[in-house]
Motif scaffolding. Structure first.
Motif, short mmCIF file in Angstrom:
data_model
loop_
_atom_site.label_atom_id
_atom_site.label_comp_id
_atom_site.label_asym_id
_atom_site.label_seq_id
_atom_site.Cartn_x
_atom_site.Cartn_y
_atom_site.Cartn_z
N THR A 626 0.91 -1.26 -0.19
CA THR A 626 0.17 0.04 0.04
C THR A 626 0.80 1.34 -0.08
O THR A 626 0.41 2.36 -0.47
N GLN A 629 0.91 3.10 -3.08
CA GLN A 629 -0.47 4.16 -3.32
C GLN A 629 -0.46 5.44 -2.78
O GLN A 629 -0.92 6.31 -3.33
N TRP A 645 -0.77 -4.70 -5.96
CA TRP A 645 -1.35 -3.99 -6.54
C TRP A 645 -1.10 -3.27 -7.92
O TRP A 645 -1.65 -2.65 -8.69
N GLY A 649 -2.47 -1.50 -11.20
CA GLY A 649 -2.30 0.32 -11.11
C GLY A 649 -1.45 0.53 -12.39
O GLY A 649 -1.74 1.71 -12.98
N PHE A 717 -7.10 3.33 -6.02
CA PHE A 717 -6.70 2.89 -4.58
C PHE A 717 -7.06 3.45 -3.19
O PHE A 717 -6.17 3.46 -2.63
#
Ligand SMILES: *Cc1c(COP(=O)(O)O)cnc(C)c1O
Length: 733
Positions: A626, A629, A645, A649, A717
């Motif tokens: 994370t 993000q 992710w 992304g 996100f």
């Protein structure tokens, strides 16, 4: 999990703990005389809402900036320590009083709104969220890393979205360790007692104003736990704590350390969290529509629900009760890495569990042990919390699309009737981060100016968000970014300044930091745990090539590192030590820094101020990640392995990728290829792109990418999107 290796550490921890063992505090109240027109400060300090409002944090900071930093942004500690003179000075500052009143009004209006119903999730039957750690704010040091921060962001978005949700966790008296790097580069750990500090936690009381305690029979004794209430905007978070005078010394330490102990400590912690947690919610009269097991640590809660069900339906048997309980429980798995999936030996479980509890479940000990095996009749297997959770929950999900796929492969072995991983009932909800917590105030101001005061709500609407961000000029974006970069440079210079550095300066301490780091140099951030799969060693794998980049006269690169090694991880600590002491004939010592004690506050400076965020996990072990993000929401560019992710992304233009999607093959060979790709992309794409200026002297090509990241990654996100996904797809069947 290894059962024996950590015993000496456990003994050491207990020795540390016992020094203050006797002290017991029943609350965190103190009397403080505050001038009439500043009294709202007290009210605001009891709810973590202030922490995700730039205006809220500024109110405390501006009272006395140096004390605010000294108190590590803890408003309760700050209000206890601020001088009476300073309070009266500010009470005569009309401007300040008006700001305080404005914020107090905003806060009162925010918390006064009642929750909305979301299908089956209603005010009467809210969602109950269980997690072993919560990273709400540094002033509540009750987290170790990503899982905790994610849980904190989940609660904040649930609050902003007005979702009826109540959360349960444990309060760790000594939290997670604080990191200090010695002069020789070796990591040292230190544990602080939260009862020596001030926390914004109130005793959890029943309807008669009595302190609620619950008990769970553990290791042959009743263990009592009390609860603390943390208010996260509109959300209530209850933290259980066994540090009670009526408990045996060793039981008082159950909620002593977060991830500090051995397997036995884990079992008993998880009994308090799962079983004690349900009992606690019942004492508060909660009838949740859904129990969300955020990671397997809380999976024992499903057994307590079965026990309840059987106690109410005498005729029923275990299977029948499970079929009812299953419908109420949902599970999120957070990692495919073995160390993140607790496993316990039958012997340890037998010591820790109450025979009467199993009897009340109407199952034998063998049947109990079988619940935690991937194959029920394989008696050699230990008891895994993930298999238990998968069995007892109607829904299971991973935390990115890729991680969903990986989890289906990993747990196929549990489903005898399934022949291929596609049929395994594990879906995914990709993780997100709480935009107002992680976006820097300067960017929030820009969003406010071009999108409006409700910019954070606009994040939920991709189209409107895009239209809004596109109104911001290149110059404004660059200006905001440069301010944050300057802030980061000053932060780094301050953090690494040391009066006494020993024989050699290392990249975490210097006697003079005025020349250290520069806001004009391409800045790459790398901050994460020293876990093996994060592959810190990849960056240093060709030191000569790395130093060529760092030393380049025209287009240099500088690095900021941070991260903790697990206290028992010697090879992680060795790697850190090597990194600290690289000292050859280069600019490395001026262009590389290590910031000690990576936590939410350090993370904020880093993710907001870097140009590029590097991530090189071993595929496919980064379930989501994370931190990248957070970087994207501040206009930083991700430079990462295509895992977690980032597979979802990355669009070719909003950051950079390393390597390809290949997974099979020899680990060493993959490492070599990924390292080659890392250096090549840096040399051939990132450095040239960053330093290219247009006819107006602006890095417009780079800014275009920054904007692309802001536009595409922020809505996708954000934890608002994540929580809405959970509510619609998981909490509601
Ligand atoms: C966001 C955050 C994390 C999680 O980051 P990863 O991408 O999973 O490495 C860990 N620690 C802190 C302090 C954070 O703020």
């Amino acid at each position: 999990m290894q059962e024996n290796s950590s015993e000496s550490v456990q003994n050491m921890l207990q020795a540390v703990s016992l020094q203050t063992e006797q002290s017991y505090r029943s609350d965190f109240f103190f009397n403080r005389e505050i001038p009439e027109n500043l009294q709202a400060l007290d009210r605001i300090s009891w709810n973590y809402f202030w922490s995700w409002q730039p205006a809220g944090a500024a109110l405390f900071r501006d009272l006395e900036p140096s004390l605010w930093e000294k108190c590590e942004q803890n408003p309760r500690l700050f209000l206890k320590n601020i001088s009476q003179l300073r309070l009266w000075q500010k009470s005569l500052d009309e401007n300040y009083v008006e700001r305080l009143n404005d914020f107090a009004r905003l806060f009162d209006e925010y918390v006064a709104q009642s929750p909305q119903n979301f299908g089956a999730v209603t005010t009467e039957n809210p969602a109950a969220y269980f997690c072993a750690e919560y990273g709400v704010h540094n002033s509540l040091p009750n987290y170790s890393g990503g899982l905790g921060i994610l849980a904190g962001d989940h609660l904040k978005s649930a609050s902003d979205l007005n979702v009826p949700l109540v959360a349960v966790g444990l309060l760790y008296r000594y939290g997670y360790f604080r990191q200090k790097i010695a002069h020789d580069g070796w990591q040292e750990e230190r544990y602080l007692d939260v009862f020596d500090s001030e926390l914004a936690l109130k005793p959890a009381l029943d309807e008669n104003g009595e302190r609620i305690t619950v008990s769970v029979n553990i290791r042959g004794r009743e263990v009592f736990a009390q609860g603390w209430l943390a208010e996260i905007g509109r959300i209530k978070l209850y933290l259980l704590d066994t540090n009670l005078p009526q408990n045996a010394d060793v039981d008082r330490l159950i909620t002593g350390h977060l991830y500090g102990g051995d397997a036995e400590t884990r079992i008993v912690q998880e009994e308090v969290l799962g079983i004690g947690g349900v009992r606690f919610l019942r004492r508060l009269n909660y009838q949740p529509s859904v129990f969300h097991l955020n990671e397997g640590h809380s999976a024992f809660l499903t057994l307590e629900l079965v026990r309840e069900n059987l106690a109410n339906n005498n005729e029923s048997n275990f299977e029948q009760a499970v079929s009812v309980v299953r419908e109420q429980c949902v599970f999120t798995t957070h990692t495919p890495v073995a160390a993140g999936n607790d496993e316990f030996s039958p012997e340890k479980l037998r010591e820790c569990f109450d025979k009467d509890f199993l009897a009340a479940l109407k199952i034998s000990e063998q049947e109990f042990f079988a619940l935690g095996r991937t194959k029920k009749d394989d008696e050699k297997q230990w008891f895994g919390m993930t298999p238990l959770a998968l069995r007892m929950c109607r829904s299971a999900n991973g935390v990115s699309e890729k991680h969903g796929e990986v989890s289906r492969d990993l747990w196929l072995k549990m489903f005898a009737d399934k022949t291929s991983a596609d049929e395994v009932p594990i879906t995914h909800i990709t993780n997100g981060v709480h935009a107002p917590t992680w976006i820097a105030p300067v960017f929030q101001n820009l969003f406010e100016k071009h999108i409006g005061a409700n910019w954070a709500e606009t994040v939920r609407d991709e189209k409107a968000w895009r239209a809004g961000v596109e109104k911001i000029s290149d110059a404004e974006i660059w200006q905001a970014h440069l301010q944050l970069k300057n802030l980061l440079v000053s932060f780094i210079r301050q953090k690494t300044l040391s009066k006494e550095t020993g024989l050699h300066e290392t990249i975490n301490e210097h006697e003079d930091t005025r020349q250290l780091f520069s806001p004009n140099v391409l800045t790459i951030g790398f901050a994460r745990r020293l876990a093996a799969y994060k592959r810190w060693n990849l960056i240093l794998s060709d030191l000569e090539r790395l130093l060529r980049l760092v030393d380049d006269a025209e287009r240099p690169v500088q690095f900021v590192f941070a991260g903790k090694a697990h206290p028992q991880d010697r090879s992680g600590k060795q790697l850190l030590q090597n990194l600290m002491s690289i000292n050859n004939d280069s600019n490395w010592q001026n262009r590389a820094v290590f910031v000690e004690d990576y936590d939410q506050e350090v993370a904020r400076y880093l993710v907001q101020g870097v140009d590029v965020w590097l991530n090189v996990p071993r595929r496919p072990l980064e379930a989501s990640g994370t931190s990248g993000q957070k970087v994207a929401m501040n206009g930083g560019l991700n430079f990462s392995i295509l895992d977690g992710w980032w597979i979802e992304g990355y669009n070719g233009d909003n950051g950079f990728s390393i390597g390809d999607l290949k997974e099979e093959g020899d680990e060493k060979e993959i490492d070599r290829e990924d390292a080659e790709s890392l250096y090549a992309v840096l040399e051939n794409e990132i450095v040239p792109a960053y330093y290219a200026v247009d006819e107006n002297g602006l890095q417009s090509e780079w800014i275009r990418r920054m904007k692309n990241a802001l536009v595409t990654l922020t809505p996708q996100f954000s934890s608002d999107r994540m929580v809405l996904d959970y509510v619609r797809k998981i909490y509601n069947k």
